[in-house]
Write a protein that holds these residues in place. Structure first.
Motif, PDB file in Angstrom:
ATOM      1  N   ALA A 105       3.533   6.908  -2.817  1.00  8.85           N
ATOM      2  CA  ALA A 105       2.553   7.035  -3.904  1.00  8.85           C
ATOM      3  C   ALA A 105       3.086   6.488  -5.220  1.00  8.85           C
ATOM      4  CB  ALA A 105       2.139   8.495  -4.065  1.00  8.85           C
ATOM      5  N   ARG A 108       2.103   2.754  -6.621  1.00  7.43           N
ATOM      6  CA  ARG A 108       0.792   2.350  -7.122  1.00  7.43           C
ATOM      7  C   ARG A 108       0.974   1.278  -8.197  1.00  7.43           C
ATOM      8  NH1 ARG A 108      -3.837   4.790  -6.563  1.00  7.43           N
ATOM      9  NH2 ARG A 108      -2.820   6.744  -5.926  1.00  7.43           N
ATOM     10  N   ASP A 109       0.182   0.236  -8.118  1.00  6.82           N
ATOM     11  CA  ASP A 109       0.208  -0.910  -9.043  1.00  6.82           C
ATOM     12  C   ASP A 109       1.456  -1.778  -8.903  1.00  6.82           C
ATOM     13  OD1 ASP A 109      -2.303  -0.332 -10.123  1.00  6.82           O
ATOM     14  OD2 ASP A 109      -1.430   1.086 -11.555  1.00  6.82           O
ATOM     15  N   VAL A 130      -1.334   2.997   2.992  1.00  9.81           N
ATOM     16  CA  VAL A 130      -1.753   3.210   1.605  1.00  9.81           C
ATOM     17  C   VAL A 130      -3.235   3.545   1.468  1.00  9.81           C
ATOM     18  CG1 VAL A 130       0.072   1.707   0.747  1.00  9.81           C
ATOM     19  CG2 VAL A 130      -2.231   0.769   1.071  1.00  9.81           C
ATOM     20  N   LEU A 133      -4.247   6.657  -0.254  1.00  6.98           N
ATOM     21  CA  LEU A 133      -3.820   6.713  -1.653  1.00  6.98           C
ATOM     22  C   LEU A 133      -4.650   5.808  -2.557  1.00  6.98           C
ATOM     23  CD1 LEU A 133       0.028   6.426  -0.948  1.00  6.98           C
ATOM     24  CD2 LEU A 133      -1.264   8.529  -1.373  1.00  6.98           C
ATOM     25  N   ALA A 134      -5.532   5.006  -1.975  1.00  3.21           N
ATOM     26  CA  ALA A 134      -6.286   4.017  -2.743  1.00  3.21           C
ATOM     27  C   ALA A 134      -7.319   4.688  -3.648  1.00  3.21           C
ATOM     28  CB  ALA A 134      -6.981   3.039  -1.806  1.00  3.21           C
ATOM     29  N   VAL A 135      -7.545   4.082  -4.790  1.00  3.16           N
ATOM     30  CA  VAL A 135      -8.564   4.535  -5.748  1.00  3.16           C
ATOM     31  C   VAL A 135      -9.480   3.340  -6.029  1.00  3.16           C
ATOM     32  CG1 VAL A 135      -8.998   5.410  -8.075  1.00  3.16           C
ATOM     33  CG2 VAL A 135      -7.008   6.227  -6.781  1.00  3.16           C
ATOM     34  N   ARG A 138      -8.463   0.128  -4.193  1.00  5.50           N
ATOM     35  CA  ARG A 138      -7.216  -0.595  -4.444  1.00  5.50           C
ATOM     36  C   ARG A 138      -6.046   0.365  -4.606  1.00  5.50           C
ATOM     37  NH1 ARG A 138      -5.514  -0.558  -9.657  1.00  5.50           N
ATOM     38  NH2 ARG A 138      -4.307  -2.467  -9.377  1.00  5.50           N
ATOM     39  N   PHE A 139      -4.852  -0.157  -4.354  1.00  6.60           N
ATOM     40  CA  PHE A 139      -3.624   0.603  -4.557  1.00  6.60           C
ATOM     41  C   PHE A 139      -2.572  -0.261  -5.249  1.00  6.60           C
ATOM     42  CE2 PHE A 139       0.593   2.091  -3.148  1.00  6.60           C
ATOM     43  CZ  PHE A 139       0.564   3.371  -3.695  1.00  6.60           C
ATOM     44  N   PHE A 140      -2.261  -1.426  -4.678  1.00  9.34           N
ATOM     45  CA  PHE A 140      -1.288  -2.337  -5.289  1.00  9.34           C
ATOM     46  C   PHE A 140      -1.951  -3.186  -6.367  1.00  9.34           C
ATOM     47  CE2 PHE A 140       0.451  -1.911  -0.863  1.00  9.34           C
ATOM     48  CZ  PHE A 140       1.567  -1.163  -1.213  1.00  9.34           C
ATOM     49  N   SER A 141      -1.142  -3.659  -7.317  1.00 11.62           N
ATOM     50  CA  SER A 141      -1.688  -4.575  -8.326  1.00 11.62           C
ATOM     51  C   SER A 141      -1.928  -5.956  -7.742  1.00 11.62           C
ATOM     52  CB  SER A 141      -0.735  -4.684  -9.528  1.00 11.62           C
ATOM     53  OG  SER A 141       0.510  -5.260  -9.134  1.00 11.62           O
ATOM     54  N   LEU A 261     -10.543   0.774   1.566  1.00  9.44           N
ATOM     55  CA  LEU A 261      -9.523  -0.089   0.970  1.00  9.44           C
ATOM     56  C   LEU A 261     -10.006  -1.537   1.030  1.00  9.44           C
ATOM     57  CD1 LEU A 261      -6.662  -0.202  -0.239  1.00  9.44           C
ATOM     58  CD2 LEU A 261      -5.797  -0.617   2.068  1.00  9.44           C
TER      59      LEU A 261
END
Length: 264
Positions: A105, A108-109, A130, A133-135, A138-141, A261
């Motif tokens: 977690a 993130r980004d 992930v 955990l996504a919002v 998205r999760f990663f930048s 996602l």
């Protein structure tokens, strides 16, 4: 007929010894048109779909999707490495050592890197990890694509990316070959276990030859005279599997999409 074992960075000398023994074993069972050397395919998808394919190794996701009904699954090796259990395997979530105390977690980004979109271990395993955990999808930048697990590891070590999911067998073997890279990396977790990389044959291979291939693979994966080679390749056994055992790969990818996602 053509044969290949193209998916793992096995030590070349030991791969040659293993193949020579497997070839002789297949010939003793009555399969005589076995090539002297292993093929080195450039286009894996084309290679896997050849009608003259006697033996190769693929990835679980394409076998459950693009190759479904086009190849026959023989089974999967067992590997004696962390993250494997019998014929199941997982991916190691690799980060730089200075980030090793962060949970997933905490990334993130961050910038992720995957080998390619059809990879179960490098792409779909990371997406499944992930997705909860996504919002807002998205999760990663950013998500980069490296073309190979080896390159993904190099990109994390150099700071071009922050995290990758790398097949645990590849990670173990690559650590031996590229200690300078892997000395800068650490694993923070393993992804959920999935059926190991499938050994396959052409859809045109007769049922009798399929049985002979499975028997030869099982025999050679435990031969006492191959002990040193098997240890170097980390092979500790073989399980016969079929295409239905890999349906979970497509199902997991579909579940990730349902979880919202966004595609990378």
């Amino acid at each position: 007929m053509i044969c290949a074992l193209p998916m793992y960075p096995f030590p070349e000398d030991h791969l040659r010894i293993f193949w020579s023994t497997l070839r002789q074993t297949l010939q003793r069972t009555g399969i005589h048109d076995v090539p002297l050397t292993l093929d080195q395919p450039d286009d894996l998808l084309q290679h896997w779909q050849r009608n003259d394919l006697l033996l190769s190794q693929s990835c679980g996701f394409p076998v459950s999707t693009l190759l479904r009904g086009k190849v026959q699954v023989l089974g999967a090796f067992h590997f004696d490495v962390p993250g494997c259990q019998q014929s199941a395997y997982s991916s190691s979530l690799l980060v730089r050592k200075e980030d090793c105390n962060k949970p997933l977690a905490g990334f993130r980004d961050a910038v992720a890197v995957c080998n390619e979109r059809h990879s179960q271990s490098g792409y779909h395993a990371l997406r499944s990890a992930v997705a909860p955990l996504a919002v807002d999808g998205r999760f990663f930048s950013r998500v980069l694509f490296s073309g190979a697990h080896r390159r993904s590891a190099q990109m994390i070590a150099s700071g071009e990316a922050d995290i990758a999911a790398i097949d645990c067998v590849s990670a173990f073997l690559l650590r031996q070959q590229e200690p300078a890279t892997f000395d800068r990396l650490a694993s923070i977790d393993f992804t959920s276990p999935m059926p190991g990389l499938p050994l396959i044959t052409s859809q045109a291979t007769p049922a009798a030859a399929v049985a002979q291939l499975r028997q030869a693979l099982a025999t050679c994966s435990r031969m006492p005279e191959l002990t040193q080679t098997l240890q170097a390749m980390r092979i500790s056994g073989f399980s016969a599997l079929d295409q239905e055992d890999y349906r979970i790969c497509a199902a997991k990818a579909e579940q990730t999409a349902r979880d919202g996602l966004a595609e990378w």
